[in-house]
Scaffold this motif. Sequence first.
Motif, PDB file in Angstrom:
ATOM      1  N   THR A 120       0.597  -1.006  -0.232  1.00 28.56           N
ATOM      2  CA  THR A 120      -0.017   0.018  -0.071  1.00 28.56           C
ATOM      3  C   THR A 120       0.817   1.245  -0.135  1.00 28.56           C
ATOM      4  N   ILE A 121       1.816   1.213   0.702  1.00 30.97           N
ATOM      5  CA  ILE A 121       2.493   2.564   1.128  1.00 30.97           C
ATOM      6  C   ILE A 121       3.602   2.856  -0.252  1.00 30.97           C
ATOM      7  N   PHE A 122       4.147   1.702  -0.609  1.00 37.15           N
ATOM      8  CA  PHE A 122       4.928   1.963  -1.884  1.00 37.15           C
ATOM      9  C   PHE A 122       4.140   2.371  -3.060  1.00 37.15           C
ATOM     10  N   ILE A 123       2.838   1.885  -3.357  1.00 41.02           N
ATOM     11  CA  ILE A 123       2.074   2.052  -4.529  1.00 41.02           C
ATOM     12  C   ILE A 123       1.820   3.601  -4.168  1.00 41.02           C
ATOM     13  N   ARG A 171      -2.175  14.338  -0.917  1.00 44.52           N
ATOM     14  CA  ARG A 171      -2.166  13.448  -2.172  1.00 44.52           C
ATOM     15  C   ARG A 171      -1.935  12.182  -1.862  1.00 44.52           C
ATOM     16  N   PHE A 172      -0.850  12.020  -0.950  1.00 46.93           N
ATOM     17  CA  PHE A 172      -0.535  10.584  -0.454  1.00 46.93           C
ATOM     18  C   PHE A 172      -1.700   9.825   0.272  1.00 46.93           C
ATOM     19  N   ILE A 173      -2.511  10.554   1.024  1.00 51.67           N
ATOM     20  CA  ILE A 173      -3.404  10.048   1.881  1.00 51.67           C
ATOM     21  C   ILE A 173      -4.563   9.572   0.768  1.00 51.67           C
ATOM     22  N   VAL A 226      -6.008   3.170  -3.493  1.00 47.22           N
ATOM     23  CA  VAL A 226      -5.521   1.861  -3.815  1.00 47.22           C
ATOM     24  C   VAL A 226      -6.332   0.949  -2.770  1.00 47.22           C
ATOM     25  N   SER A 227      -6.654   1.214  -1.498  1.00 46.40           N
ATOM     26  CA  SER A 227      -7.199   0.237  -0.657  1.00 46.40           C
ATOM     27  C   SER A 227      -8.573  -0.042  -1.165  1.00 46.40           C
ATOM     28  N   THR A 228      -9.230   1.231  -1.623  1.00 43.80           N
ATOM     29  CA  THR A 228     -10.449   1.025  -2.090  1.00 43.80           C
ATOM     30  C   THR A 228     -10.532   0.162  -3.349  1.00 43.80           C
ATOM     31  N   LEU A 229      -9.725   0.256  -4.340  1.00 45.83           N
ATOM     32  CA  LEU A 229      -9.787  -0.780  -5.482  1.00 45.83           C
ATOM     33  C   LEU A 229      -9.545  -2.284  -4.992  1.00 45.83           C
ATOM     34  N   SER A 230      -8.592  -2.408  -4.081  1.00 45.33           N
ATOM     35  CA  SER A 230      -8.355  -3.604  -3.547  1.00 45.33           C
ATOM     36  C   SER A 230      -9.699  -4.339  -2.949  1.00 45.33           C
ATOM     37  N   GLY A 266     -11.971  -5.622  -5.264  1.00 45.98           N
ATOM     38  CA  GLY A 266     -11.328  -6.548  -6.063  1.00 45.98           C
ATOM     39  C   GLY A 266     -10.546  -6.167  -7.262  1.00 45.98           C
ATOM     40  N   LEU A 267     -10.239  -4.848  -7.305  1.00 46.99           N
ATOM     41  CA  LEU A 267      -9.810  -4.549  -8.620  1.00 46.99           C
ATOM     42  C   LEU A 267      -8.362  -3.996  -8.537  1.00 46.99           C
ATOM     43  N   GLY A 268      -7.723  -4.317  -7.297  1.00 45.75           N
ATOM     44  CA  GLY A 268      -6.335  -3.893  -7.129  1.00 45.75           C
ATOM     45  C   GLY A 268      -5.377  -4.752  -7.002  1.00 45.75           C
TER      46      GLY A 268
END
Length: 239
Positions: A70-73, A163-165, A171-175, A178-180
């Motif tokens: 999560t953090i790296f992406i 922007r990082f937040i 990213v978390s929402t996509l995952s 099931g899309l991340g």
Amino acid sequence: MKNIPISAMIGLFFTSVYFIMAVFAPWLAPYGMAEIVGDVWEPSSSEFLLGTDSIGRDLLSRMIYGGRTTIFIATAATILSFTLGSILGFFAAVSGGWVDQAISRFVDLIMSIYRLARAVAVDITVMDYVEAARLRGEKIGWIIFRETLPNALSPLIAEMGLRFIFAVLFVSTLSFLGLGVQPPQADWGGIVKENKEGINYGIQAALYPAYAIATLCISINLVADWILNRTTSLKGGRG
């Protein structure tokens, strides 16, 4: 350190912890990311500090590796958009004229970062030290990186934090949908999705990554607010 408010220190602490865990995940995780080590949804114990997940993997290990993903992406996406948007904004503000207009038409790709960078840079470029640099015959690169950028860093860093937040939540929402990031790879949104059924039985496995997402975002926000509050006026340049 004594001039840093408690809220910012808390934010810096948690942010540092999460980033350190992300960098050193392979050395900190007790088990492999996809290694099945116990029964389904085992409770917390000395062997599994956060228990196990929906198929018997160590939840702490999944959390550490998931935080890394999560953090790296989010960091990569933020740095890319921030760098490109800021350079375009500075270049447009310093150049002016048709260059400013041409770049402004291209702004839809990175709208908010570009607008902030340009707005800050426009205020700076009318300062005496920037005019002095122009009169000395300094090139546009010097004006951008030696005169404009140092005086625009505080608001831009604060914006970068926000922007990082957004990137973490996106990213978390996509995952979660099931899309991340796809199993057996881990990220915090995916871990919530994998263990959400356990909530019906009072199992906390899905809540740990939710807590991690919340505390990381709040911590970054506390640091960004502190940086922004320190920016009361533009600093003097090198002129």
